[in-house]
Design a protein around this motif. Structure first.
Motif, PDB file in Angstrom:
ATOM      1  N   ASN A   1      19.401   2.931  -5.014  1.00  0.00           N
ATOM      2  CA  ASN A   1      19.702   1.919  -3.984  1.00  0.00           C
ATOM      3  C   ASN A   1      20.436   0.712  -4.573  1.00  0.00           C
ATOM      4  N   GLY A   2      21.192   0.956  -5.641  1.00  0.00           N
ATOM      5  CA  GLY A   2      21.965  -0.094  -6.279  1.00  0.00           C
ATOM      6  C   GLY A   2      21.153  -1.077  -7.085  1.00  0.00           C
ATOM      7  N   ALA A   3      19.853  -0.778  -7.313  1.00  0.00           N
ATOM      8  CA  ALA A   3      18.976  -1.752  -7.963  1.00  0.00           C
ATOM      9  C   ALA A   3      18.491  -1.310  -9.345  1.00  0.00           C
ATOM     10  N   LEU A   4      17.811  -0.197  -9.441  1.00  0.00           N
ATOM     11  CA  LEU A   4      17.151   0.194 -10.691  1.00  0.00           C
ATOM     12  C   LEU A   4      17.837   1.387 -11.343  1.00  0.00           C
ATOM     13  N   SER A   5      17.947   1.334 -12.666  1.00  0.00           N
ATOM     14  CA  SER A   5      18.658   2.387 -13.398  1.00  0.00           C
ATOM     15  C   SER A   5      17.731   3.508 -13.870  1.00  0.00           C
ATOM     16  N   VAL A   6      16.482   3.501 -13.408  1.00  0.00           N
ATOM     17  CA  VAL A   6      15.573   4.629 -13.667  1.00  0.00           C
ATOM     18  C   VAL A   6      15.192   5.230 -12.323  1.00  0.00           C
ATOM     19  N   SER A   7      14.892   6.518 -12.318  1.00  0.00           N
ATOM     20  CA  SER A   7      14.582   7.191 -11.058  1.00  0.00           C
ATOM     21  C   SER A   7      13.097   7.497 -10.901  1.00  0.00           C
ATOM     22  N   ARG A   8      12.313   7.264 -11.956  1.00  0.00           N
ATOM     23  CA  ARG A   8      10.863   7.455 -11.854  1.00  0.00           C
ATOM     24  C   ARG A   8      10.167   6.307 -12.576  1.00  0.00           C
ATOM     25  N   ALA A   9       9.089   5.826 -11.985  1.00  0.00           N
ATOM     26  CA  ALA A   9       8.361   4.707 -12.576  1.00  0.00           C
ATOM     27  C   ALA A   9       7.034   4.530 -11.854  1.00  0.00           C
ATOM     28  N   ILE A  10       6.111   3.874 -12.521  1.00  0.00           N
ATOM     29  CA  ILE A  10       4.857   3.452 -11.902  1.00  0.00           C
ATOM     30  C   ILE A  10       5.090   2.070 -11.296  1.00  0.00           C
ATOM     31  N   GLY A  11       4.621   1.870 -10.062  1.00  0.00           N
ATOM     32  CA  GLY A  11       4.818   0.584  -9.397  1.00  0.00           C
ATOM     33  C   GLY A  11       6.104   0.558  -8.594  1.00  0.00           C
ATOM     34  N   ASP A  12       6.783  -0.593  -8.608  1.00  0.00           N
ATOM     35  CA  ASP A  12       8.026  -0.774  -7.842  1.00  0.00           C
ATOM     36  C   ASP A  12       7.806  -0.486  -6.365  1.00  0.00           C
ATOM     37  N   MET A  13       6.884  -1.212  -5.767  1.00  0.00           N
ATOM     38  CA  MET A  13       6.502  -0.993  -4.373  1.00  0.00           C
ATOM     39  C   MET A  13       7.701  -1.021  -3.436  1.00  0.00           C
ATOM     40  N   MET A  14       8.658  -1.902  -3.697  1.00  0.00           N
ATOM     41  CA  MET A  14       9.804  -2.049  -2.799  1.00  0.00           C
ATOM     42  C   MET A  14      10.735  -0.840  -2.839  1.00  0.00           C
ATOM     43  N   HIS A  15      10.608  -0.003  -3.866  1.00  0.00           N
ATOM     44  CA  HIS A  15      11.537   1.121  -4.025  1.00  0.00           C
ATOM     45  C   HIS A  15      10.862   2.479  -3.858  1.00  0.00           C
ATOM     46  N   LYS A  16       9.612   2.473  -3.373  1.00  0.00           N
ATOM     47  CA  LYS A  16       8.972   3.744  -3.061  1.00  0.00           C
ATOM     48  C   LYS A  16       9.473   4.202  -1.692  1.00  0.00           C
ATOM     49  N   PRO A  17       9.576   5.529  -1.428  1.00  0.00           N
ATOM     50  CA  PRO A  17       9.201   6.633  -2.304  1.00  0.00           C
ATOM     51  C   PRO A  17      10.330   7.124  -3.204  1.00  0.00           C
ATOM     52  N   PHE A  18      11.453   6.402  -3.213  1.00  0.00           N
ATOM     53  CA  PHE A  18      12.615   6.897  -3.955  1.00  0.00           C
ATOM     54  C   PHE A  18      12.352   6.921  -5.456  1.00  0.00           C
ATOM     55  N   LEU A  19      11.613   5.929  -5.933  1.00  0.00           N
ATOM     56  CA  LEU A  19      11.190   5.925  -7.330  1.00  0.00           C
ATOM     57  C   LEU A  19       9.855   6.653  -7.420  1.00  0.00           C
ATOM     58  N   SER A  20       9.873   7.842  -7.933  1.00  0.00           N
ATOM     59  CA  SER A  20       8.665   8.663  -7.998  1.00  0.00           C
ATOM     60  C   SER A  20       7.873   8.353  -9.265  1.00  0.00           C
ATOM     61  N   ALA A  21       6.540   8.455  -9.180  1.00  0.00           N
ATOM     62  CA  ALA A  21       5.683   8.332 -10.364  1.00  0.00           C
ATOM     63  C   ALA A  21       5.261   9.702 -10.878  1.00  0.00           C
ATOM     64  N   GLU A  22       5.803  10.751 -10.270  1.00  0.00           N
ATOM     65  CA  GLU A  22       5.480  12.114 -10.728  1.00  0.00           C
ATOM     66  C   GLU A  22       5.990  12.298 -12.154  1.00  0.00           C
ATOM     67  N   PRO A  23       5.091  12.576 -13.108  1.00  0.00           N
ATOM     68  CA  PRO A  23       5.538  12.701 -14.500  1.00  0.00           C
ATOM     69  C   PRO A  23       5.941  14.123 -14.847  1.00  0.00           C
ATOM     70  N   GLU A  24       6.600  14.259 -15.955  1.00  0.00           N
ATOM     71  CA  GLU A  24       6.771  15.568 -16.589  1.00  0.00           C
ATOM     72  C   GLU A  24       5.804  15.636 -17.753  1.00  0.00           C
ATOM     73  N   ILE A  25       5.232  16.806 -17.967  1.00  0.00           N
ATOM     74  CA  ILE A  25       4.244  17.000 -19.035  1.00  0.00           C
ATOM     75  C   ILE A  25       4.693  18.166 -19.905  1.00  0.00           C
ATOM     76  N   GLU A  26       4.633  17.981 -21.207  1.00  0.00           N
ATOM     77  CA  GLU A  26       4.931  19.048 -22.147  1.00  0.00           C
ATOM     78  C   GLU A  26       3.787  19.190 -23.135  1.00  0.00           C
ATOM     79  N   CYS A  27       3.459  20.415 -23.463  1.00  0.00           N
ATOM     80  CA  CYS A  27       2.491  20.687 -24.535  1.00  0.00           C
ATOM     81  C   CYS A  27       3.231  21.359 -25.678  1.00  0.00           C
ATOM     82  N   ILE A  28       3.204  20.730 -26.849  1.00  0.00           N
ATOM     83  CA  ILE A  28       3.959  21.216 -28.000  1.00  0.00           C
ATOM     84  C   ILE A  28       2.990  21.713 -29.067  1.00  0.00           C
ATOM     85  N   ASP A  29       3.187  22.936 -29.493  1.00  0.00           N
ATOM     86  CA  ASP A  29       2.378  23.492 -30.588  1.00  0.00           C
ATOM     87  C   ASP A  29       2.917  22.977 -31.917  1.00  0.00           C
TER      88      ASP A  29
END
Length: 381
Positions: free
Chosen positions: A308-336
Protein backbone atom coordinates in the motif's frame (compact mmCIF):
# COMPACT_ATOMS: atom_id res chain seq x y z
CA UNK A 1 33.82 -31.97 49.71
CA UNK A 2 34.91 -28.33 49.40
CA UNK A 3 31.59 -26.52 48.88
CA UNK A 4 33.28 -23.12 48.96
CA UNK A 5 35.26 -24.08 45.88
CA UNK A 6 32.32 -25.73 44.11
CA UNK A 7 30.13 -22.64 44.57
CA UNK A 8 32.84 -20.03 44.03
CA UNK A 9 31.38 -18.97 40.65
CA UNK A 10 28.03 -18.17 42.24
CA UNK A 11 29.60 -16.53 45.28
CA UNK A 12 31.68 -14.20 43.13
CA UNK A 13 28.59 -13.11 41.20
CA UNK A 14 26.57 -12.51 44.39
CA UNK A 15 29.30 -10.37 45.93
CA UNK A 16 29.65 -8.23 42.81
CA UNK A 17 25.89 -7.93 42.30
CA UNK A 18 25.33 -6.84 45.91
CA UNK A 19 27.60 -3.84 45.31
CA UNK A 20 25.38 -2.60 42.46
CA UNK A 21 22.03 -2.72 44.27
CA UNK A 22 20.48 0.72 44.66
CA UNK A 23 17.21 0.55 46.65
CA UNK A 24 16.52 4.22 45.83
CA UNK A 25 16.55 3.72 42.06
CA UNK A 26 12.93 4.25 40.96
CA UNK A 27 13.51 2.94 37.43
CA UNK A 28 16.15 0.18 37.52
CA UNK A 29 15.01 -1.17 34.13
CA UNK A 30 13.49 0.25 30.98
CA UNK A 31 10.04 -1.15 30.35
CA UNK A 32 7.71 -0.98 27.38
CA UNK A 33 5.05 1.72 27.32
CA UNK A 34 2.09 -0.67 27.13
CA UNK A 35 0.12 -2.12 30.06
CA UNK A 36 0.00 -5.82 30.91
CA UNK A 37 -2.78 -8.37 31.14
CA UNK A 38 -2.58 -11.30 33.56
CA UNK A 39 -1.43 -13.71 30.87
CA UNK A 40 1.40 -11.36 29.80
CA UNK A 41 3.11 -10.97 33.17
CA UNK A 42 5.26 -14.11 33.01
CA UNK A 43 6.86 -13.29 29.67
CA UNK A 44 7.60 -9.70 30.63
CA UNK A 45 9.13 -10.66 33.98
CA UNK A 46 11.43 -13.17 32.28
CA UNK A 47 12.76 -10.49 29.91
CA UNK A 48 13.19 -7.96 32.75
CA UNK A 49 15.12 -10.41 34.93
CA UNK A 50 17.41 -11.61 32.14
CA UNK A 51 18.34 -7.98 31.48
CA UNK A 52 18.68 -7.06 35.15
CA UNK A 53 20.82 -10.06 36.15
CA UNK A 54 23.19 -9.45 33.23
CA UNK A 55 25.38 -11.69 31.12
CA UNK A 56 27.85 -12.30 33.93
CA UNK A 57 25.31 -14.33 35.89
CA UNK A 58 26.11 -18.06 35.50
CA UNK A 59 23.45 -19.85 33.44
CA UNK A 60 22.32 -22.41 36.02
CA UNK A 61 22.25 -19.77 38.76
CA UNK A 62 20.30 -17.37 36.54
CA UNK A 63 17.67 -20.04 35.86
CA UNK A 64 17.32 -20.69 39.59
CA UNK A 65 16.99 -16.98 40.39
CA UNK A 66 14.49 -16.30 37.63
CA UNK A 67 12.24 -19.26 38.45
CA UNK A 68 12.20 -18.34 42.15
CA UNK A 69 11.68 -14.62 41.46
CA UNK A 70 8.80 -15.29 39.07
CA UNK A 71 7.18 -17.63 41.59
CA UNK A 72 7.43 -15.09 44.42
CA UNK A 73 6.31 -12.20 42.22
CA UNK A 74 3.22 -14.07 41.04
CA UNK A 75 2.39 -14.83 44.67
CA UNK A 76 2.61 -11.09 45.44
CA UNK A 77 0.48 -10.30 42.40
CA UNK A 78 -2.18 -12.69 43.67
CA UNK A 79 -2.08 -11.44 47.26
CA UNK A 80 -1.60 -7.69 46.66
CA UNK A 81 -2.51 -6.86 43.04
CA UNK A 82 -2.89 -3.10 43.57
CA UNK A 83 0.57 -2.86 45.16
CA UNK A 84 1.89 -4.62 42.05
CA UNK A 85 0.36 -2.04 39.74
CA UNK A 86 -3.10 -3.46 39.06
CA UNK A 87 -5.57 -0.91 37.68
CA UNK A 88 -9.04 -2.15 38.65
CA UNK A 89 -10.82 0.17 36.20
CA UNK A 90 -8.90 -1.07 33.15
CA UNK A 91 -8.10 -4.60 34.39
CA UNK A 92 -4.41 -4.18 33.52
CA UNK A 93 -1.08 -3.88 35.35
CA UNK A 94 1.09 -0.78 35.16
CA UNK A 95 4.59 -2.03 34.21
CA UNK A 96 6.47 0.67 36.16
CA UNK A 97 5.00 -0.48 39.46
CA UNK A 98 5.32 -4.17 38.65
CA UNK A 99 8.97 -3.92 37.61
CA UNK A 100 9.87 -2.34 40.97
CA UNK A 101 8.28 -5.31 42.74
CA UNK A 102 10.19 -7.74 40.53
CA UNK A 103 13.54 -6.01 41.18
CA UNK A 104 12.90 -5.88 44.92
CA UNK A 105 12.07 -9.59 44.95
CA UNK A 106 15.20 -10.71 43.10
CA UNK A 107 17.40 -8.35 45.15
CA UNK A 108 16.06 -9.93 48.31
CA UNK A 109 16.70 -13.43 46.98
CA UNK A 110 20.31 -12.66 46.04
CA UNK A 111 21.15 -10.85 49.28
CA UNK A 112 19.66 -13.75 51.21
CA UNK A 113 22.04 -16.12 49.40
CA UNK A 114 25.03 -14.34 50.91
CA UNK A 115 24.35 -16.80 53.71
CA UNK A 116 26.40 -19.81 52.54
CA UNK A 117 24.06 -22.33 54.14
CA UNK A 118 21.28 -21.11 51.83
CA UNK A 119 23.55 -20.79 48.81
CA UNK A 120 24.52 -24.46 49.07
CA UNK A 121 20.88 -25.42 48.44
CA UNK A 122 21.11 -23.95 44.93
CA UNK A 123 21.83 -26.42 42.06
CA UNK A 124 25.55 -26.69 41.34
CA UNK A 125 27.07 -24.78 38.41
CA UNK A 126 27.84 -26.88 35.29
CA UNK A 127 31.55 -26.11 35.78
CA UNK A 128 31.48 -27.88 39.13
CA UNK A 129 33.14 -31.28 39.39
CA UNK A 130 29.99 -32.52 41.10
CA UNK A 131 27.56 -31.28 38.45
CA UNK A 132 25.56 -33.97 36.70
CA UNK A 133 26.26 -35.02 33.14
CA UNK A 134 22.90 -33.57 32.09
CA UNK A 135 23.76 -30.21 33.66
CA UNK A 136 27.06 -30.10 31.79
CA UNK A 137 25.30 -31.08 28.57
CA UNK A 138 23.07 -28.02 28.96
CA UNK A 139 26.08 -25.68 28.83
CA UNK A 140 25.19 -23.18 26.06
CA UNK A 141 27.10 -22.67 22.81
CA UNK A 142 29.29 -19.60 22.51
CA UNK A 143 27.60 -16.59 20.97
CA UNK A 144 28.13 -12.90 20.30
CA UNK A 145 25.56 -10.10 20.04
CA UNK A 146 25.79 -6.62 18.54
CA UNK A 147 23.18 -3.96 17.83
CA UNK A 148 23.61 -0.58 16.10
CA UNK A 149 20.96 2.15 16.07
CA UNK A 150 22.46 4.07 13.14
CA UNK A 151 20.50 7.23 12.25
CA UNK A 152 17.27 6.31 14.04
CA UNK A 153 16.20 8.58 16.90
CA UNK A 154 15.56 5.61 19.14
CA UNK A 155 16.51 1.92 19.06
CA UNK A 156 13.52 -0.05 17.76
CA UNK A 157 15.11 -3.50 17.54
CA UNK A 158 15.22 -6.18 20.24
CA UNK A 159 16.89 -9.54 20.74
CA UNK A 160 16.51 -12.45 23.12
CA UNK A 161 18.88 -15.30 23.99
CA UNK A 162 17.71 -18.11 26.28
CA UNK A 163 20.60 -20.37 27.27
CA UNK A 164 18.42 -23.19 28.61
CA UNK A 165 14.94 -22.93 27.13
CA UNK A 166 13.41 -25.82 29.07
CA UNK A 167 15.08 -24.75 32.30
CA UNK A 168 13.73 -21.20 32.15
CA UNK A 169 10.19 -22.35 31.44
CA UNK A 170 10.35 -25.43 33.66
CA UNK A 171 9.06 -27.72 30.90
CA UNK A 172 9.10 -31.51 31.14
CA UNK A 173 11.43 -31.72 28.14
CA UNK A 174 14.99 -32.79 29.00
CA UNK A 175 16.54 -32.13 25.58
CA UNK A 176 19.14 -29.32 25.84
CA UNK A 177 17.48 -26.50 23.89
CA UNK A 178 18.71 -22.98 23.16
CA UNK A 179 16.64 -20.09 21.81
CA UNK A 180 17.74 -17.03 19.81
CA UNK A 181 15.42 -14.31 18.54
CA UNK A 182 15.82 -10.95 16.77
CA UNK A 183 13.01 -8.46 16.20
CA UNK A 184 13.37 -5.53 13.80
CA UNK A 185 10.81 -2.95 14.89
CA UNK A 186 9.36 -0.14 12.80
CA UNK A 187 7.04 2.80 13.62
CA UNK A 188 8.12 2.43 17.24
CA UNK A 189 9.53 -0.27 19.49
CA UNK A 190 6.38 -1.60 21.19
CA UNK A 191 5.76 -4.51 18.80
CA UNK A 192 9.41 -5.57 18.90
CA UNK A 193 9.43 -5.38 22.71
CA UNK A 194 6.24 -7.41 22.91
CA UNK A 195 7.37 -10.12 20.50
CA UNK A 196 10.75 -10.26 22.22
CA UNK A 197 9.09 -11.01 25.57
CA UNK A 198 6.24 -13.23 24.46
CA UNK A 199 7.11 -15.26 21.36
CA UNK A 200 9.43 -17.56 23.33
CA UNK A 201 6.84 -17.92 26.11
CA UNK A 202 4.09 -18.78 23.62
CA UNK A 203 6.28 -21.51 22.15
CA UNK A 204 7.05 -22.98 25.58
CA UNK A 205 3.42 -23.15 26.74
CA UNK A 206 2.05 -24.45 23.44
CA UNK A 207 0.48 -27.91 23.91
CA UNK A 208 2.47 -29.27 20.94
CA UNK A 209 5.84 -28.32 22.48
CA UNK A 210 8.16 -30.25 22.30
CA UNK A 211 6.43 -33.09 20.39
CA UNK A 212 5.80 -30.88 17.35
CA UNK A 213 8.05 -27.83 17.52
CA UNK A 214 7.21 -26.74 13.98
CA UNK A 215 3.53 -26.38 14.85
CA UNK A 216 4.27 -24.84 18.25
CA UNK A 217 6.54 -22.24 16.67
CA UNK A 218 4.17 -21.41 13.81
CA UNK A 219 1.15 -20.95 16.06
CA UNK A 220 3.19 -18.99 18.63
CA UNK A 221 3.88 -16.36 15.94
CA UNK A 222 0.15 -16.05 15.25
CA UNK A 223 -0.84 -15.98 18.93
CA UNK A 224 1.74 -13.28 19.59
CA UNK A 225 0.43 -11.22 16.69
CA UNK A 226 -3.21 -11.54 17.79
CA UNK A 227 -2.36 -10.57 21.37
CA UNK A 228 -0.37 -7.52 20.29
CA UNK A 229 -3.08 -6.38 17.88
CA UNK A 230 -5.59 -6.55 20.73
CA UNK A 231 -3.25 -4.43 22.84
CA UNK A 232 -2.59 -2.05 19.94
CA UNK A 233 -6.32 -1.44 19.50
CA UNK A 234 -6.83 -0.80 23.22
CA UNK A 235 -3.81 1.48 23.64
CA UNK A 236 -3.55 3.08 20.18
CA UNK A 237 -0.25 1.45 19.19
CA UNK A 238 0.72 1.37 15.52
CA UNK A 239 4.14 -0.28 15.50
CA UNK A 240 5.16 -3.55 13.91
CA UNK A 241 8.15 -5.86 13.85
CA UNK A 242 9.73 -8.55 11.76
CA UNK A 243 10.61 -11.68 13.72
CA UNK A 244 13.26 -14.34 13.33
CA UNK A 245 13.90 -17.04 15.91
CA UNK A 246 16.07 -20.14 16.05
CA UNK A 247 15.87 -23.11 18.41
CA UNK A 248 18.89 -25.39 18.63
CA UNK A 249 18.24 -28.92 19.92
CA UNK A 250 21.68 -30.09 20.96
CA UNK A 251 21.62 -33.89 21.17
CA UNK A 252 18.93 -34.20 18.50
CA UNK A 253 21.21 -32.14 16.22
CA UNK A 254 18.34 -30.10 14.86
CA UNK A 255 17.92 -26.39 14.23
CA UNK A 256 14.41 -24.94 13.96
CA UNK A 257 14.14 -21.56 12.21
CA UNK A 258 10.96 -19.50 12.13
CA UNK A 259 10.52 -16.07 10.55
CA UNK A 260 8.20 -13.45 9.15
CA UNK A 261 9.69 -10.40 7.47
CA UNK A 262 13.07 -9.62 5.96
CA UNK A 263 15.53 -10.62 8.68
CA UNK A 264 17.69 -13.53 7.54
CA UNK A 265 20.12 -16.19 8.75
CA UNK A 266 23.08 -18.04 7.29
CA UNK A 267 24.83 -21.22 8.30
CA UNK A 268 28.52 -21.88 7.64
CA UNK A 269 29.88 -25.41 7.26
CA UNK A 270 33.62 -25.86 6.77
CA UNK A 271 33.84 -22.66 4.76
CA UNK A 272 30.65 -23.23 2.77
CA UNK A 273 27.95 -20.60 3.37
CA UNK A 274 24.22 -21.01 2.86
CA UNK A 275 21.37 -18.56 3.43
CA UNK A 276 18.64 -20.49 5.24
CA UNK A 277 15.91 -17.83 5.29
CA UNK A 278 13.97 -16.42 2.34
CA UNK A 279 12.87 -12.90 3.21
CA UNK A 280 9.25 -11.83 2.83
CA UNK A 281 9.17 -8.91 0.43
CA UNK A 282 6.24 -7.36 -1.47
CA UNK A 283 8.51 -7.54 -4.51
CA UNK A 284 8.15 -11.34 -4.45
CA UNK A 285 5.40 -12.42 -6.88
CA UNK A 286 3.71 -14.84 -4.47
CA UNK A 287 3.58 -12.18 -1.78
CA UNK A 288 2.27 -9.56 -4.21
CA UNK A 289 -0.50 -11.88 -5.40
CA UNK A 290 -1.48 -12.71 -1.81
CA UNK A 291 -1.73 -9.00 -0.93
CA UNK A 292 -3.70 -8.11 -4.05
CA UNK A 293 -6.11 -11.01 -3.50
CA UNK A 294 -6.92 -9.51 -0.08
CA UNK A 295 -7.65 -6.13 -1.68
CA UNK A 296 -4.31 -4.47 -1.02
CA UNK A 297 -1.75 -3.07 -3.44
CA UNK A 298 2.00 -3.23 -3.95
CA UNK A 299 3.42 0.11 -5.11
CA UNK A 300 6.94 1.13 -6.06
CA UNK A 301 7.87 4.06 -3.85
CA UNK A 302 11.15 5.33 -2.41
CA UNK A 303 13.33 2.93 -4.41
CA UNK A 304 11.49 -0.19 -3.17
CA UNK A 305 8.22 -2.08 -3.49
CA UNK A 306 5.89 -1.34 -0.60
CA UNK A 307 2.61 -2.69 0.75
CA UNK A 308 0.00 0.00 0.00
CA UNK A 309 2.95 2.29 -0.67
CA UNK A 310 4.00 2.22 2.99
CA UNK A 311 6.01 -0.79 4.22
CA UNK A 312 8.79 -2.63 2.41
CA UNK A 313 8.09 -5.95 4.16
CA UNK A 314 5.09 -8.15 3.42
CA UNK A 315 4.92 -10.07 6.71
CA UNK A 316 5.26 -8.80 10.26
CA UNK A 317 3.86 -9.00 13.77
CA UNK A 318 1.70 -5.98 14.63
CA UNK A 319 1.11 -3.16 12.14
CA UNK A 320 -2.59 -2.93 12.94
CA UNK A 321 -3.21 -0.33 10.23
CA UNK A 322 -1.89 -2.67 7.52
CA UNK A 323 -3.69 -5.88 8.43
CA UNK A 324 -4.63 -8.22 6.81
CA UNK A 325 -2.22 -7.36 3.99
CA UNK A 326 0.78 -7.72 6.29
CA UNK A 327 0.55 -11.33 7.40
CA UNK A 328 2.13 -12.71 10.59
CA UNK A 329 2.09 -16.23 9.15
CA UNK A 330 5.69 -17.45 9.52
CA UNK A 331 7.75 -19.89 7.54
CA UNK A 332 9.36 -22.67 9.56
CA UNK A 333 12.34 -24.80 8.61
CA UNK A 334 13.90 -27.72 10.45
CA UNK A 335 17.55 -28.24 9.55
CA UNK A 336 19.46 -31.41 10.39
CA UNK A 337 22.96 -30.68 11.68
CA UNK A 338 25.91 -33.01 11.12
CA UNK A 339 28.50 -31.56 13.52
CA UNK A 340 30.46 -29.84 10.74
CA UNK A 341 28.76 -26.48 11.28
CA UNK A 342 31.11 -23.66 12.26
CA UNK A 343 28.56 -20.98 13.12
CA UNK A 344 25.16 -19.47 12.42
CA UNK A 345 24.47 -15.76 11.90
CA UNK A 346 21.07 -14.15 12.48
CA UNK A 347 20.70 -10.56 11.31
CA UNK A 348 18.17 -7.84 10.51
CA UNK A 349 17.88 -6.41 7.01
CA UNK A 350 20.38 -3.66 7.86
CA UNK A 351 23.10 -6.31 7.80
CA UNK A 352 22.09 -8.12 4.61
CA UNK A 353 21.34 -4.92 2.68
CA UNK A 354 24.95 -3.84 3.09
CA UNK A 355 26.94 -7.09 3.14
CA UNK A 356 26.75 -10.30 1.16
CA UNK A 357 26.57 -13.68 2.91
CA UNK A 358 30.19 -14.33 1.92
CA UNK A 359 31.35 -11.01 3.38
CA UNK A 360 29.55 -11.72 6.65
CA UNK A 361 31.03 -15.22 6.86
CA UNK A 362 34.56 -13.99 6.04
CA UNK A 363 34.32 -11.39 8.82
CA UNK A 364 33.33 -14.09 11.33
CA UNK A 365 36.02 -16.50 10.15
CA UNK A 366 38.63 -13.76 10.53
CA UNK A 367 37.60 -13.27 14.15
CA UNK A 368 37.70 -16.99 14.76
CA UNK A 369 41.16 -17.23 13.21
CA UNK A 370 42.34 -14.70 15.78
CA UNK A 371 40.99 -17.06 18.47
CA UNK A 372 41.74 -20.64 17.30
CA UNK A 373 40.53 -22.15 20.59
CA UNK A 374 37.14 -20.55 20.04
CA UNK A 375 36.87 -22.06 16.57
CA UNK A 376 37.11 -25.56 18.04
CA UNK A 377 34.33 -24.70 20.50
CA UNK A 378 32.20 -23.49 17.61
CA UNK A 379 32.60 -26.91 16.04
CA UNK A 380 30.33 -28.25 18.79
CA UNK A 381 27.42 -25.98 17.87
Amino acid sequence: MDLVKEYSEYKEYIDEFAKTINPHDQLPLRVAGYCLRDYEIHGEILEWLMTYLGKSCPVTFRIYLIQLAIQRTLEKVKDSPVECGFDENRNVYQPLKLVRIVVAVVNEIILDLQDNSKLYEVPLPPTSSLASELTQLKAPPKYSVDAIKNSRRTMEDKHMIIDDFNGYFNTQDTEPTFYYGIFDGHSGSDAASYANSHLNYNIAVHPKYPSDITTAMREAFLVTDIAFLKKAKAENLNSGTTALCAMYRKTEKKLYIGWCGDSQALIARVGNVRQIVKKHSPEDESERLRIEKLGGAVLYWGNSYRVNGALSVSRAIGDMMHKPFLSAEPEIECIDLDGEEDFIVLGCDGLWDNLTEDEVAIAVYKKLRENPDLLQKYKNI
